[in-house]
Design a protein around this motif. Sequence first.
Motif, short mmCIF file in Angstrom:
data_model
loop_
_atom_site.label_atom_id
_atom_site.label_comp_id
_atom_site.label_asym_id
_atom_site.label_seq_id
_atom_site.Cartn_x
_atom_site.Cartn_y
_atom_site.Cartn_z
N ALA A 17 -6.10 -7.58 -31.54
CA ALA A 17 -7.43 -7.75 -30.95
C ALA A 17 -8.46 -8.03 -32.02
CB ALA A 17 -7.81 -6.51 -30.14
N SER A 20 -7.90 -11.53 -33.30
CA SER A 20 -8.34 -12.49 -32.29
C SER A 20 -9.85 -12.58 -32.25
CB SER A 20 -7.79 -12.09 -30.91
OG SER A 20 -6.38 -12.06 -30.90
N THR A 21 -10.51 -11.44 -32.32
CA THR A 21 -11.97 -11.42 -32.28
C THR A 21 -12.57 -12.11 -33.49
OG1 THR A 21 -11.89 -9.32 -31.05
CG2 THR A 21 -13.99 -9.91 -32.06
N GLY A 25 -14.96 -15.33 -33.14
CA GLY A 25 -16.29 -15.30 -33.70
C GLY A 25 -16.51 -16.39 -34.74
N ILE A 43 -16.86 -13.32 -27.74
CA ILE A 43 -16.53 -12.38 -28.83
C ILE A 43 -16.28 -10.99 -28.27
CG2 ILE A 43 -17.46 -11.19 -30.85
CD1 ILE A 43 -18.91 -13.83 -31.55
N THR A 46 -13.09 -10.83 -26.05
CA THR A 46 -11.88 -10.85 -26.88
C THR A 46 -11.67 -9.51 -27.56
OG1 THR A 46 -12.23 -13.21 -27.26
CG2 THR A 46 -10.66 -12.09 -28.69
N LEU A 47 -12.76 -8.87 -27.96
CA LEU A 47 -12.64 -7.53 -28.54
C LEU A 47 -12.04 -6.56 -27.53
CD1 LEU A 47 -13.32 -5.63 -30.94
CD2 LEU A 47 -15.53 -5.24 -29.85
#
Length: 635
Positions: A17, A20-21, A25, A43, A46-47
């Motif tokens: 995660a 991915s974040t 971003g 953002i 995705t977090l």
Amino acid sequence: MFIQPIDYFLAVWFALAAASTLYVGFDQYRNNPEPLVMKWGFILVTLYMGPLGLLLYVLADKEPRPGEHEDFTRPLWKQGVGSTIHCVAGDATGIILAAVITATLGLPMWLDLIVEYLAGFAFGLFIFQSLFMKSMMGGTYWENVRKSFLPEFISMNFMMAGMAPVMSFLMMGRDMRAMEPTELLFWGVMSIGVIAGFTLAYPSNVWLVARGLKHGLMTQRPQAAEMSSREPTAQQQHATHHARAGDDRRQGHANTSHKSKRNGHQMETDATTPQIAALGMVSVLALAIGMAAPANWLNLTLSARDVGGAIMPEGMIMGRDTPAEAMRDMAATDPHRVTASYGLAAKGDQELPFRLENGVKVFDLRPSVVRWQILPNVAVDAYAYNGQIPGPRIHIRQGDKVRIDVTNDLPEETTVHWHGMILPNRMDGPAEITQPPIEPGQSYSYEFTATQHGTYFYHPHAKPDRTQALGLYGALIIDPANPADEIQADHDYVIELQEWLVRDGLTYPSMPMEGGMPNFFTINGKAYPATDAIPMKVGETLKVRFIGTNNGFVHPMHIHGGPFEVVARDGETLPPSARFLADTINVGPGQRYDVVWKARRPGKWLIHCHIPHHTTNNNVEEKGGGGLMVVIDVG
């Protein structure tokens, strides 16, 4: 500290995660031409949703090649994703912040859900929709609040309808660490809840965008702001044309350039009042079901403080009327509480030294949480007196004046009861009856004169079904004042019986109830083949002192190689006329039997429980047995 397999999975999930974040971003600010509010929306989502958020970004929003964002995001399903992302980013942020605060304050789960809904709705409406979108939508702040209220209300209802049951059932399931914000599991549940909320809210957002009630994905080129006072570029003209096309009612005026902000809330909609009302009513119904239905199966009056991150045994019946006390009583020992570890060579029932003070024998007992090895590959997280299971043997003589100073190093209250002893009532040990419980960190002194002799034992009388089942017990052997009153034998051996429940690396108090049935059994803190071997010679006698230190099970103890003579029961020596021969004796909870067995022939003769399951280790035999077995090795 990782104590369950799910903890390792969550660590990997949150690492993905985070990665991915960071990617979303970086790519949003470097490459993707859309407004700031949508950048932060992706953002945040995705977090919360990890790789799934990244997948949504790449499939629905990330510009594949320069200048293609408008065309790429045109499909309605992608516009619905954008609208839901915007909803979830605001609503979920408010819900998660509220969940942390309510858990910290110790609010009950039912109130927690209400506060989370209100916080999520307020954050989504007043912050993400009305404030962050103000520059895009035009108009005053309060005009934005009024115009955004209904679509935000519908979207939030579906969002919470998905999140509420997920949070309720997963937080109040077996592993209640999920209620503690300091645990990875809490954040794992939040992540699953956001995914469920997104899934349930998505269809309504597609419809809201298609009918022009919500914005979807938007394109904002860097040059748009610079050229706002000049003629639009070709890209802007394309975006404006797209925004005004006849199919825009299906797109909800969502995929527009920054220049479209001059229209503000003047989004055209073909939704009818009955359609909006029907969708709103369904969203309210979904919310009511999601919020209220868990109360049929769960005790929503409990809070994170009530259960304290407890982990329940598999199979325990937990309903809406199960009190927090029952959950804490059945919960696994917290591995974080372990203060010392002891290997297979460590022995329990070692004689406890004393000091003399004005003619009084003074003993010290200190219960604490330890890790105790019962087999080469099995350890229990146990409660132990002085780091021993069984606790150290208190060996005194009839007529001795004794004082036992007890200091409580456990995470919960305790007392000590001197089982079968005649003593002053205030020294007897029942919590809240003859004495206040000994709280963690506190001490208490027991003083009495030993007026009896024989085989006795000590154990807690505060939450004994939990603390005694986790290992708090020890032998109290009192020699007679007149040595002639002692029934003599060549060897004297104490056998203290215990059951254990060990699952998935956690130790639970074993009890005769759903979820509490034991799967390991020990004699003096070890399971066969790790139990002692008793060396003897032909013709010698062995006094076995059976002590039923177990909590809720009867053990028919049998000795091979011929009968034994029962010479004492519950500490009382039987007169010669009352003694009898047997080869099996039922040792129930709290009972003691002294028997004398003679080695008639050489060989290896067993002492064991005659319930076959009790002579296995987790239902498996090792080297001929397991559990409650001891070998008498007669040479």
